[in-house]
Design a protein around this motif. Structure first.
Motif, PDB file in Angstrom:
ATOM      1  N   VAL A 168       1.255  -8.009   9.266  1.00 12.78           N
ATOM      2  CA  VAL A 168       1.587  -7.461   8.271  1.00 12.78           C
ATOM      3  C   VAL A 168       1.748  -6.077   8.363  1.00 12.78           C
ATOM      4  O   VAL A 168       1.062  -5.353   9.272  1.00 12.78           O
ATOM      5  CB  VAL A 168       0.387  -7.623   7.176  1.00 12.78           C
ATOM      6  N   ILE A 169       2.621  -5.428   7.452  1.00 13.18           N
ATOM      7  CA  ILE A 169       2.928  -4.072   7.588  1.00 13.18           C
ATOM      8  C   ILE A 169       2.762  -3.459   6.086  1.00 13.18           C
ATOM      9  O   ILE A 169       3.643  -4.146   5.317  1.00 13.18           O
ATOM     10  CB  ILE A 169       4.315  -3.721   8.168  1.00 13.18           C
ATOM     11  N   LEU A 170       1.932  -2.641   6.005  1.00 10.99           N
ATOM     12  CA  LEU A 170       1.838  -1.986   4.811  1.00 10.99           C
ATOM     13  C   LEU A 170       2.287  -0.581   4.758  1.00 10.99           C
ATOM     14  O   LEU A 170       2.388   0.235   5.696  1.00 10.99           O
ATOM     15  CB  LEU A 170       0.348  -1.671   4.639  1.00 10.99           C
ATOM     16  N   ARG A 171       3.243  -0.494   3.657  1.00  6.58           N
ATOM     17  CA  ARG A 171       3.860   0.989   3.600  1.00  6.58           C
ATOM     18  C   ARG A 171       3.527   1.965   2.751  1.00  6.58           C
ATOM     19  O   ARG A 171       3.006   1.702   1.751  1.00  6.58           O
ATOM     20  CB  ARG A 171       5.336   0.337   3.214  1.00  6.58           C
ATOM     21  N   CYS A 172       3.683   3.240   2.905  1.00 10.82           N
ATOM     22  CA  CYS A 172       3.157   4.140   2.096  1.00 10.82           C
ATOM     23  C   CYS A 172       4.235   5.303   2.385  1.00 10.82           C
ATOM     24  O   CYS A 172       4.935   5.628   3.551  1.00 10.82           O
ATOM     25  CB  CYS A 172       2.114   4.876   2.916  1.00 10.82           C
ATOM     26  N   ASN A 183       8.347   7.550   5.368  1.00 15.11           N
ATOM     27  CA  ASN A 183       7.231   6.607   5.377  1.00 15.11           C
ATOM     28  C   ASN A 183       6.243   6.524   6.609  1.00 15.11           C
ATOM     29  O   ASN A 183       6.447   7.293   7.538  1.00 15.11           O
ATOM     30  CB  ASN A 183       8.360   5.210   5.744  1.00 15.11           C
ATOM     31  N   PHE A 184       5.069   6.079   5.881  1.00 16.61           N
ATOM     32  CA  PHE A 184       3.925   6.041   7.052  1.00 16.61           C
ATOM     33  C   PHE A 184       3.251   4.642   6.791  1.00 16.61           C
ATOM     34  O   PHE A 184       3.026   4.389   5.461  1.00 16.61           O
ATOM     35  CB  PHE A 184       3.036   7.028   6.541  1.00 16.61           C
ATOM     36  N   THR A 185       3.352   3.898   7.886  1.00 21.21           N
ATOM     37  CA  THR A 185       3.054   2.303   7.955  1.00 21.21           C
ATOM     38  C   THR A 185       1.703   2.144   8.561  1.00 21.21           C
ATOM     39  O   THR A 185       1.368   2.539   9.710  1.00 21.21           O
ATOM     40  CB  THR A 185       4.217   1.522   8.439  1.00 21.21           C
ATOM     41  N   LEU A 186       1.146   1.138   8.147  1.00 19.07           N
ATOM     42  CA  LEU A 186      -0.306   0.422   8.867  1.00 19.07           C
ATOM     43  C   LEU A 186       0.464  -1.004   9.129  1.00 19.07           C
ATOM     44  O   LEU A 186       0.538  -1.588   8.275  1.00 19.07           O
ATOM     45  CB  LEU A 186      -1.384   0.539   7.961  1.00 19.07           C
ATOM     46  N   LYS A 187       0.147  -1.058  10.369  1.00 22.23           N
ATOM     47  CA  LYS A 187       0.355  -2.678  10.722  1.00 22.23           C
ATOM     48  C   LYS A 187      -0.755  -3.230  11.343  1.00 22.23           C
ATOM     49  O   LYS A 187      -1.452  -2.705  12.274  1.00 22.23           O
ATOM     50  CB  LYS A 187       1.473  -2.582  12.191  1.00 22.23           C
ATOM     51  N   ILE A 188      -0.893  -4.666  10.753  1.00 23.27           N
ATOM     52  CA  ILE A 188      -2.162  -5.303  11.383  1.00 23.27           C
ATOM     53  C   ILE A 188      -1.550  -6.483  12.110  1.00 23.27           C
ATOM     54  O   ILE A 188      -0.637  -7.333  11.571  1.00 23.27           O
ATOM     55  CB  ILE A 188      -3.107  -5.903  10.325  1.00 23.27           C
TER      56      ILE A 188
END
Lengths: 116, 114
Positions: B19-23, B74-79
């Motif tokens: 998953v990629i969460l976006r900010c 953008n600043f993303t968090l990937k799990i």
């Protein structure tokens, strides 16, 4: 490592009354910052008030004020004239000074319910 | 009032999926963060990011996690391979210069791993 403790999991208050939420913390730093965040049911984190440790004067923001006791490592939040919209989870948080990173360490939270 | 924007607001994913969460942080902010909150628990620090690199990470932020600022906004968090225990609310935050002003948090992404 810093720790933040909120010993009141839940509190309630009547509308228009005053309530105080407690927070204690542990740190070996002399320069740091303390915050109270509000998390309503929407779960957004909203900054309520902040305090710089080197300032002796207690911070105030409208109906919100703090009692900062540096020697006792205590940082309580007072809400005056409570309103229904103040119902939320309140988190106390600690941030070290510039030399120790800028992560926030949160307490466990206090669920505040304002009753009509 | 400038805002930190997070998308999606809610994501459901199968265990093992990426998953990629976006900010989108506030435009003139320089420091970016991810926190998570497992339901009913305290908010926990994951990672901080400054000048296009990780400046600090917690023990939670293991090899399954990564962050990226792919462009100027953008600043993303990937799990990489989600686990059931990754189910949580994930908050992005940003701040400008001056550590004592606190952060501005986004409204969070609720991640549910099934």
């Amino acid at each position: 490592a810093q720790t933040v403790t909120q010993s009141q999991p839940e509190m309630s208050v009547q509308e228009a009354e005053t309530v105080t939420l407690s927070c204690t913390y542990d740190t070996s730093e002399n320069n740091y910052y303390l915050f109270w965040y509000k998390q309503p049911p929407s779960r957004q984190m909203i900054l309520v008030i902040r305090q710089e440790a080197y300032k002796q004067q207690n911070a105030t923001e409208n109906r919100f004020s703090v009692n900062f006791q540096k020697a006792a490592k205590s940082f309580s939040l007072k809400i005056s004239d409570s309103q229904l919209g103040d119902t939320a989870m309140y988190f106390c948080a600690f941030m070290g000074g510039e030399t120790s990173g800028s992560r926030l360490t949160f307490g466990e939270g206090t669920q505040l319910t304002v009753n009509p | 009032e400038p805002e930190v924007t997070q998308t999606p607001s809610h994501q459901v994913t199968q265990m093992g999926q990426e998953v990629i969460l976006r900010c989108v942080p506030i435009s003139n902010h320089l420091y970016f963060y991810w926190y998570r909150q497992i339901l009913g628990q305290k908010v926990e620090f994951l990672v901080s990011f400054y000048n296009n690199e990780i400046s600090e990470k917690s023990e939670i932020f293991d090899d399954q996690f990564s962050v990226e600022r792919p462009d100027g906004s953008n600043f993303t968090l990937k799990i990489r391979s989600t686990k059931l225990e990754d189910s949580a609310m994930y908050f992005c935050a940003s701040r400008g210069d001056g550590v004592g002003y606190g952060y501005t948090f986004g409204s969070g992404t609720r991640l549910t791993v099934v």
